[in-house]
Write a protein that holds these residues in place. Structure first.
Motif, PDB file in Angstrom:
ATOM      1  N   MET A   1       9.280 -10.915  -9.457  1.00  0.00           N
ATOM      2  CA  MET A   1       8.649 -10.767 -10.397  1.00  0.00           C
ATOM      3  C   MET A   1       7.900 -11.681 -10.680  1.00  0.00           C
ATOM      4  SD  MET A   1       9.725  -8.756 -14.475  1.00  0.00           S
ATOM      5  CE  MET A   1       9.692  -6.318 -14.100  1.00  0.00           C
ATOM      6  N   ALA A   2       6.713 -10.297 -10.622  1.00  0.00           N
ATOM      7  CA  ALA A   2       5.482 -11.554 -11.484  1.00  0.00           C
ATOM      8  C   ALA A   2       5.256 -11.901 -12.828  1.00  0.00           C
ATOM      9  CB  ALA A   2       3.667 -11.164 -10.716  1.00  0.00           C
ATOM     10  N   GLN A   3       4.831 -13.024 -13.539  1.00  0.00           N
ATOM     11  CA  GLN A   3       4.309 -13.021 -14.813  1.00  0.00           C
ATOM     12  C   GLN A   3       2.978 -13.265 -14.805  1.00  0.00           C
ATOM     13  OE1 GLN A   3       7.246 -15.340 -16.511  1.00  0.00           O
ATOM     14  NE2 GLN A   3       7.213 -17.077 -15.148  1.00  0.00           N
ATOM     15  N   GLY A   4       2.499 -13.506 -16.245  1.00  0.00           N
ATOM     16  CA  GLY A   4       1.063 -13.644 -16.812  1.00  0.00           C
ATOM     17  C   GLY A   4       0.988 -15.103 -17.057  1.00  0.00           C
ATOM     18  N   VAL A   5       0.072 -15.724 -16.673  1.00  0.00           N
ATOM     19  CA  VAL A   5      -0.138 -16.795 -17.007  1.00  0.00           C
ATOM     20  C   VAL A   5      -1.214 -17.271 -17.745  1.00  0.00           C
ATOM     21  CG1 VAL A   5      -0.064 -19.271 -16.004  1.00  0.00           C
ATOM     22  CG2 VAL A   5       1.345 -18.170 -15.513  1.00  0.00           C
ATOM     23  N   ASP A   6      -1.391 -18.433 -18.974  1.00  0.00           N
ATOM     24  CA  ASP A   6      -2.922 -18.533 -19.624  1.00  0.00           C
ATOM     25  C   ASP A   6      -3.325 -19.257 -18.783  1.00  0.00           C
ATOM     26  OD1 ASP A   6      -2.840 -15.655 -21.297  1.00  0.00           O
ATOM     27  OD2 ASP A   6      -1.860 -17.328 -22.480  1.00  0.00           O
ATOM     28  N   ILE A   7      -4.818 -19.060 -18.154  1.00  0.00           N
ATOM     29  CA  ILE A   7      -5.190 -21.155 -17.696  1.00  0.00           C
ATOM     30  C   ILE A   7      -6.931 -20.329 -18.528  1.00  0.00           C
ATOM     31  CG2 ILE A   7      -4.754 -20.504 -15.497  1.00  0.00           C
ATOM     32  CD1 ILE A   7      -7.028 -19.215 -14.544  1.00  0.00           C
ATOM     33  N   ILE A   8      -7.740 -21.861 -19.502  1.00  0.00           N
ATOM     34  CA  ILE A   8      -9.241 -21.652 -19.678  1.00  0.00           C
ATOM     35  C   ILE A   8     -10.403 -22.145 -17.826  1.00  0.00           C
ATOM     36  CG2 ILE A   8     -10.249 -22.780 -21.334  1.00  0.00           C
ATOM     37  CD1 ILE A   8      -7.218 -22.900 -22.865  1.00  0.00           C
ATOM     38  N   LEU A   9     -10.945 -21.037 -18.460  1.00  0.00           N
ATOM     39  CA  LEU A   9     -12.056 -21.829 -16.946  1.00  0.00           C
ATOM     40  C   LEU A   9     -13.116 -21.415 -18.239  1.00  0.00           C
ATOM     41  CD1 LEU A   9     -10.998 -19.296 -14.251  1.00  0.00           C
ATOM     42  CD2 LEU A   9     -10.403 -22.356 -14.689  1.00  0.00           C
ATOM     43  N   LEU A  10     -14.095 -23.075 -17.832  1.00  0.00           N
ATOM     44  CA  LEU A  10     -15.556 -23.205 -19.231  1.00  0.00           C
ATOM     45  C   LEU A  10     -15.139 -21.887 -20.692  1.00  0.00           C
ATOM     46  CD1 LEU A  10     -17.825 -22.047 -15.861  1.00  0.00           C
ATOM     47  CD2 LEU A  10     -17.330 -24.071 -16.913  1.00  0.00           C
ATOM     48  N   GLY A  11     -14.224 -22.828 -20.411  1.00  0.00           N
ATOM     49  CA  GLY A  11     -13.860 -21.939 -22.388  1.00  0.00           C
ATOM     50  C   GLY A  11     -13.868 -20.959 -22.481  1.00  0.00           C
ATOM     51  N   LYS A  12     -13.057 -20.758 -21.473  1.00  0.00           N
ATOM     52  CA  LYS A  12     -13.168 -19.184 -21.599  1.00  0.00           C
ATOM     53  C   LYS A  12     -11.563 -19.120 -21.469  1.00  0.00           C
ATOM     54  CE  LYS A  12     -17.077 -16.443 -20.510  1.00  0.00           C
ATOM     55  NZ  LYS A  12     -17.842 -15.529 -20.280  1.00  0.00           N
ATOM     56  N   ASN A  13     -10.375 -17.901 -21.488  1.00  0.00           N
ATOM     57  CA  ASN A  13      -9.073 -17.966 -21.396  1.00  0.00           C
ATOM     58  C   ASN A  13      -9.186 -16.922 -20.690  1.00  0.00           C
ATOM     59  OD1 ASN A  13      -6.231 -18.116 -22.252  1.00  0.00           O
ATOM     60  ND2 ASN A  13      -5.483 -16.687 -23.500  1.00  0.00           N
ATOM     61  N   TYR A  14      -8.000 -16.906 -19.322  1.00  0.00           N
ATOM     62  CA  TYR A  14      -7.652 -15.684 -18.799  1.00  0.00           C
ATOM     63  C   TYR A  14      -6.420 -15.318 -18.526  1.00  0.00           C
ATOM     64  CZ  TYR A  14     -12.872 -16.264 -17.817  1.00  0.00           C
ATOM     65  OH  TYR A  14     -14.133 -15.896 -16.625  1.00  0.00           O
ATOM     66  N   LYS A  25       2.548 -24.307  -9.951  1.00  0.00           N
ATOM     67  CA  LYS A  25       1.594 -24.250  -9.327  1.00  0.00           C
ATOM     68  C   LYS A  25      -0.310 -23.952  -9.639  1.00  0.00           C
ATOM     69  CE  LYS A  25       3.954 -25.113  -5.460  1.00  0.00           C
ATOM     70  NZ  LYS A  25       4.320 -24.356  -3.980  1.00  0.00           N
ATOM     71  N   LEU A  26      -0.248 -22.760 -10.035  1.00  0.00           N
ATOM     72  CA  LEU A  26      -1.449 -22.415  -9.976  1.00  0.00           C
ATOM     73  C   LEU A  26      -1.736 -22.758 -11.794  1.00  0.00           C
ATOM     74  CD1 LEU A  26      -3.509 -19.440 -10.707  1.00  0.00           C
ATOM     75  CD2 LEU A  26      -1.454 -18.599 -11.827  1.00  0.00           C
ATOM     76  N   ARG A  27      -1.564 -23.862 -12.698  1.00  0.00           N
ATOM     77  CA  ARG A  27      -2.223 -24.053 -13.517  1.00  0.00           C
ATOM     78  C   ARG A  27      -2.540 -25.594 -12.693  1.00  0.00           C
ATOM     79  NH1 ARG A  27       3.021 -23.357 -16.837  1.00  0.00           N
ATOM     80  NH2 ARG A  27       2.425 -21.640 -17.095  1.00  0.00           N
ATOM     81  N   GLN A  28      -1.930 -25.669 -11.920  1.00  0.00           N
ATOM     82  CA  GLN A  28      -2.723 -27.023 -11.426  1.00  0.00           C
ATOM     83  C   GLN A  28      -3.990 -26.721 -10.636  1.00  0.00           C
ATOM     84  OE1 GLN A  28       0.459 -29.346  -8.754  1.00  0.00           O
ATOM     85  NE2 GLN A  28       1.378 -30.183 -10.550  1.00  0.00           N
ATOM     86  N   ALA A  29      -4.007 -25.607  -9.780  1.00  0.00           N
ATOM     87  CA  ALA A  29      -5.001 -25.134  -9.135  1.00  0.00           C
ATOM     88  C   ALA A  29      -5.829 -24.646 -10.260  1.00  0.00           C
ATOM     89  CB  ALA A  29      -5.104 -23.543  -8.036  1.00  0.00           C
ATOM     90  N   ALA A  30      -6.163 -24.118 -11.644  1.00  0.00           N
ATOM     91  CA  ALA A  30      -6.580 -23.313 -12.465  1.00  0.00           C
ATOM     92  C   ALA A  30      -7.765 -25.312 -12.484  1.00  0.00           C
ATOM     93  CB  ALA A  30      -5.918 -22.922 -13.465  1.00  0.00           C
ATOM     94  N   ASP A  31      -6.567 -25.852 -13.408  1.00  0.00           N
ATOM     95  CA  ASP A  31      -7.759 -26.936 -13.668  1.00  0.00           C
ATOM     96  C   ASP A  31      -8.251 -27.881 -12.863  1.00  0.00           C
ATOM     97  OD1 ASP A  31      -5.258 -27.510 -15.805  1.00  0.00           O
ATOM     98  OD2 ASP A  31      -3.820 -29.130 -15.232  1.00  0.00           O
ATOM     99  N   GLU A  32      -8.333 -28.096 -11.807  1.00  0.00           N
ATOM    100  CA  GLU A  32      -8.867 -28.330 -10.715  1.00  0.00           C
ATOM    101  C   GLU A  32     -10.004 -27.806 -10.407  1.00  0.00           C
ATOM    102  OE1 GLU A  32      -9.548 -29.434  -5.557  1.00  0.00           O
ATOM    103  OE2 GLU A  32      -7.703 -29.101  -6.651  1.00  0.00           O
ATOM    104  N   LEU A  33      -9.929 -26.344 -10.214  1.00  0.00           N
ATOM    105  CA  LEU A  33     -11.305 -25.340 -10.373  1.00  0.00           C
ATOM    106  C   LEU A  33     -12.570 -25.577 -11.724  1.00  0.00           C
ATOM    107  CD1 LEU A  33     -12.472 -23.362  -9.479  1.00  0.00           C
ATOM    108  CD2 LEU A  33     -11.589 -21.301 -10.500  1.00  0.00           C
ATOM    109  N   SER A  34     -11.625 -26.143 -12.718  1.00  0.00           N
ATOM    110  CA  SER A  34     -12.128 -25.904 -14.162  1.00  0.00           C
ATOM    111  C   SER A  34     -12.472 -27.047 -14.135  1.00  0.00           C
ATOM    112  CB  SER A  34     -11.033 -26.150 -15.175  1.00  0.00           C
ATOM    113  OG  SER A  34     -11.742 -26.163 -16.452  1.00  0.00           O
TER     114      SER A  34
END
Length: 104
Positions: A1-14, A25-34
């Motif tokens: 089941m999918a769950q929501g993960v909060d990430i921050i990109l350019l100061g905005k929360n998604y 893995k998603l958080r690591q990808a988001a950190d690299e993207l950020s």
């Protein structure tokens, strides 16, 4: 089941849907993207989030294409080596199966 993960990109929360067990893995990808977004923003002085996202996305796509080409080249080389090894083994087996002349 999918769950929501909060990430921050350019100061905005998604909040992003993520399969269970893949959150890190998603958080690591988001950190690299950020990090890439922030670096580009500093280097280019571009403030448009959309423009930054497009440029980083294009760069990531370029890197991915290069890695895929390397992987394909490696796979092609390995396949060729496997074929050569198969031929070598077949020749060796054929030579072993041929009768040796009579020794008297």
């Amino acid at each position: 089941m999918a769950q929501g993960v909060d990430i921050i990109l350019l100061g905005k929360n998604y909040r992003v849907a993520c399969p269970e067990g893949e959150e890190d893995k998603l958080r690591q990808a988001a950190d690299e993207l950020s990090q890439r977004l922030e670096t580009l923003k500093q280097k280019s002085n571009v403030n448009s989030t959309e423009h930054l996202a497009i440029m980083v996305g294009l760069h990531l796509s370029y890197e991915l294409h290069g890695e895929q080409a390397k992987n394909q080249n490696y796979a092609d080389n390995m396949n060729q080596r496997i074929v050569e090894l198969q031929h070598t083994i077949e020749r060796a087996l054929l030579e072993q199966s041929q009768p040796i002349g009579n020794v008297e």
